[in-house]
Every structure is written in structure tokens, then in C-alpha cells.
Scaffold this motif. Sequence first.
Motif, PDB file in Angstrom:
ATOM      1  N   ASN A 165       0.622  -1.654  -0.253  1.00  0.00           N
ATOM      2  CA  ASN A 165      -0.275   0.302  -0.264  1.00  0.00           C
ATOM      3  C   ASN A 165       0.463   0.708   0.643  1.00  0.00           C
ATOM      4  OD1 ASN A 165      -2.265  -1.182  -0.364  1.00  0.00           O
ATOM      5  ND2 ASN A 165      -2.770  -1.435   1.686  1.00  0.00           N
ATOM      6  N   TYR A 168       2.178   1.656  -3.209  1.00  0.00           N
ATOM      7  CA  TYR A 168       0.591   2.104  -4.282  1.00  0.00           C
ATOM      8  C   TYR A 168       0.305   3.568  -4.560  1.00  0.00           C
ATOM      9  CZ  TYR A 168      -3.621   2.108  -6.395  1.00  0.00           C
ATOM     10  OH  TYR A 168      -4.833   2.331  -7.925  1.00  0.00           O
ATOM     11  N   TRP A 202       1.362   7.454  -6.683  1.00  0.00           N
ATOM     12  CA  TRP A 202      -0.141   7.734  -6.952  1.00  0.00           C
ATOM     13  C   TRP A 202       0.050   9.184  -6.931  1.00  0.00           C
ATOM     14  CZ3 TRP A 202      -3.067  11.272  -3.559  1.00  0.00           C
ATOM     15  CH2 TRP A 202      -4.109  11.536  -3.798  1.00  0.00           C
ATOM     16  N   SER A 225      -7.674   4.325  -3.156  1.00  0.00           N
ATOM     17  CA  SER A 225      -7.892   2.782  -4.112  1.00  0.00           C
ATOM     18  C   SER A 225      -8.625   2.478  -3.335  1.00  0.00           C
ATOM     19  CB  SER A 225      -6.160   2.022  -4.340  1.00  0.00           C
ATOM     20  OG  SER A 225      -5.856   1.983  -2.757  1.00  0.00           O
ATOM     21  N   SER A 251      -9.200   4.181   0.901  1.00  0.00           N
ATOM     22  CA  SER A 251     -10.131   5.099   0.986  1.00  0.00           C
ATOM     23  C   SER A 251     -10.190   6.855   1.501  1.00  0.00           C
ATOM     24  CB  SER A 251     -11.304   3.864   0.905  1.00  0.00           C
ATOM     25  OG  SER A 251     -11.325   3.451   2.311  1.00  0.00           O
TER      26      SER A 251
END
Length: 270
Positions: free
Chosen positions: A212, A215, A219, A237, A241
Motif C-alpha cells: 500500500n 501504491y 499515486w 484506491s 479509501s
Amino acid sequence: EWLYQGPTQADAAAQADIVRSYIQQKVDALIVAPNDPDSMAPLLQQAKDAGIHVATADTDAPSSVREVFVNQATAEGIGQGLTDSLLTAMGGKGKYAIVSCGQTAENLNSWIEVQKAYTKEKYPQAEIVDIVYAGEDQAKATQMATDLMNAQPDLTGLVGECTSSAPGVAQAVKDAGKIGKVFTVGLGTPQAMKPYLTDKSSTAAILWDVENLGYLTAWAGAQIAQGKTIEATNNVSADLSAVTYDSGTKMLLLGPALAITAENVDQFNY
């Protein structure tokens, strides 16, 4: 397109060479986990001057021109999590030492400061007796932990402050036949720590979901490269959230620290 490169040693000069290479390549966004924030700051300025968006992730260069810091967990969350896990195993008292990694790593040093203050405040019968630095070398961490136990026979705890020293200190306890007598915790990845969690040479690994974090870092790089504003709360994602962003510190926070134990280690495949 995501380009990734890192030096094979915890070497600020080697890392700087990689950053210069990316500046020459004129990447759109440059995200660094600095080994030495002070020496990295001028390079991030160079990148900005070349029209490149700059950020930090995993460890910060707070006095630099970075536009955002993608933080895996707060220093308080990690430092307190390490201390609580270790001191619970130690019965709330006794002497422990820290085997850290790079001496100038801002994230590791910030966690250690929390551990010092929190141990003094919450566990007055416990003390940190030494802090040593093994670089990113697991074998060296094992040797340093062994030396600490030999030098201080009443030592009952060890912390491995990064993903190479966490298994390193547990291995030292295992090799010394001191499982159940000297307790260890650290910042270890789940599968690397699984054997030590299973045989109880390590009590817990305090970490975060590294997939995570990767990611979220990608992002954030895309947001700044496109000139988008990062909101106070972000739906990144399905797994991320409600990621919070503090515009004052420019910190994008993955979330709370995660305790990895023998009970939950198999939930993670890395």
C-alpha cells in the motif's frame, strides 16, 4: 512509467549519483527516501530548478523543497509500538539496546527519539543502554547484537530498527540460545520475520503494509506531476479509501503502524 533504483549500501553519495541521473533524464516527478536528508536537500532543489516535481517517501527531508512526504506511519506510532511490544515481553522493566542502520536516516532517528522519551515516561524501570549502527547489513546487525549481549550479560531486550537489523537481532538471540531470556522486536518484513516470530526469537515486527505504501507513493507522484491538489482526505484506491493529508507539514499519511505477530504473519505474502 515508474523507474526505480537504489544503492546496494546505505550510502548517501551513491544515492546522490542516482538522483543526479534522474535529473539528467528529466523525469516528471522524483521521489526519494533520503539516506541523508541534509545532503539530499540541495539535490532536490536542483531537481525543482530543472522543472521536476519532487517528493519524499518512507523517510523525509523535512527542510527540503519537497512538495509532499508520503509517510508510512507516524514516528509516535512506530516508536511507541516497538517499545510497547518489547517491554510487554520484558515484563515492563530491564535493559535493552537498539541496533539501528544508517546513522543519518531521518525516519530511524525520529523513531529512536520517540522510543527514548516513551520508555522514560511509561516504563521507568526500563532503560536503553546502547544504540549501535549496522548500516543495511543483516550479518553485521547479528554480530553487533551478539557483542551487545556478551558485553552486557543483564541485557534482556534488543530492537532491530530496520528491515535488515530486525531479523539480524533475532538471529543473534537464536544463535546464543537465549530465546525467552532476551526478547527482540524490529522493523521487519513479514516473511523475513516469520521464522523468528514462529520460534519466538522475535516478539513482533512493527511495520506497515509496504504494498500500500508503494501504491500511495506512485499515486502521489502522479498527482504532483499532473499539478493536481492533494486533498485533506483522499480516496486513492479500494484499499486506501481515506488517506489523510496535512497541508501544513505536507505529509500524506498511509495510516497507523501495523504489528506483525506469529498470529497474523501469514496474511502477508512479502
